[in-house]
Design an enzyme around this catalytic site. Sequence first.
Site, short mmCIF file in Angstrom:
data_model
loop_
_atom_site.label_atom_id
_atom_site.label_comp_id
_atom_site.label_asym_id
_atom_site.label_seq_id
_atom_site.Cartn_x
_atom_site.Cartn_y
_atom_site.Cartn_z
N GLY A 180 0.80 -1.21 0.00
CA GLY A 180 0.00 0.00 0.00
C GLY A 180 0.84 1.27 0.00
N HIS A 181 0.14 2.41 -0.15
CA HIS A 181 0.86 3.68 -0.25
C HIS A 181 1.54 4.07 1.06
CE1 HIS A 181 -3.19 5.97 0.66
NE2 HIS A 181 -2.88 5.12 1.60
N ASN A 182 2.70 4.71 0.91
CA ASN A 182 3.50 5.21 2.03
C ASN A 182 4.10 4.11 2.90
OD1 ASN A 182 1.03 7.45 1.79
ND2 ASN A 182 3.10 8.30 1.83
#
Length: 354
Positions: A248-250
């Site tokens: 997922g993002h980050n």
Amino acid sequence: MTVSSPGNGVEVSGGLRLDEIVASLGGVLEGDGSVLVSQVASLLSAGEGRIAFLASSKYLQQLKITRATAVIVPPQFSAETSLPRIVHPNAYAYYARVVALLNPFRQRRPGIHRGAVVKSELRPSVSVGENAVIGERAHIGENVTFYPGCVIGDDVVIGDDCVLYPNVVVYDGCVIGRRAIIHAGAVVGGDGFGFAKDGEQWVKIPQIGRVVMGDDVEVGVNTSIDRGALDDTVIGNGVKLDNQIQIGHNVSIGEHAAMAGCVGIAGSTRIGRRCTVGGAGMIIGHLELADDVHISAGSMVTKSLPRAGQYTSIFPLEGHQEWLHNAAQIKRLARLAERVAELEKKLEQRENRS
């Protein structure tokens, strides 16, 4: 016997002598170093011209009956065979290097296929396959190979000696270090799952971060690594990701972590160095895992893990009717715990009065 392979180290022609392998990879040679091996095999399937390996005492009987020409063994098992052998404390890792030595990567011929679309200046050593697309202002290193169908966005940076297999997509602005191997269908830098609730609707949050990947990373087939929402998604040096993984993002993954197939990591989770996650392990968002944390296959991680170690959250497999019965009992545990606490309190009061 060996011949050189332009731009790709050593190519094997007719096999290698054991003493040549040891000269290249180290280890201790015991027995006839002149024997020739042309390929690796398991202890059970090996025949003439094959080199096998033993990494566990579970396979000692197979070592005794193998028909391999030579074997790789750790020191404690060297006396268990009379075959020519290479002795090394990590026989499994040594075997991996022998496989690479006997099966060198054959780089595609440099050049740009006439069916490719290239909008950036490339070095002469780069290979671009049919129907691949390279966007504007991309910075591509030496000896990079793009198989057919790859799509590389604008402003992408890819380091030397990377290999991108068919239909890999790298979105705009992402950074990939040196010697990366990205397998077919992987997507690097797609939008993270970011939406804000507004009444009954969802408002998309533009994902303006990047994916920044270190050196020596390998990404499996159909794996997705989302770009950051604000900060970058970071994949450290030496990270190995299996097939069909979702990052997922980050998310930040520390150096030399490894994850098996179908792992899912939700956004903004930070994973330390040398961590491992077994197949289908799931990690929810905004957690932190310390260095050297190891998650068993199928486990669900719902809290941060500040200490190194092995963690498991799998309920043992059982017959469906038994599972239904035990699941019903689990629902009663909280109420049972309250009753036990109440009884202990009454017992303590009684003991104090006496």
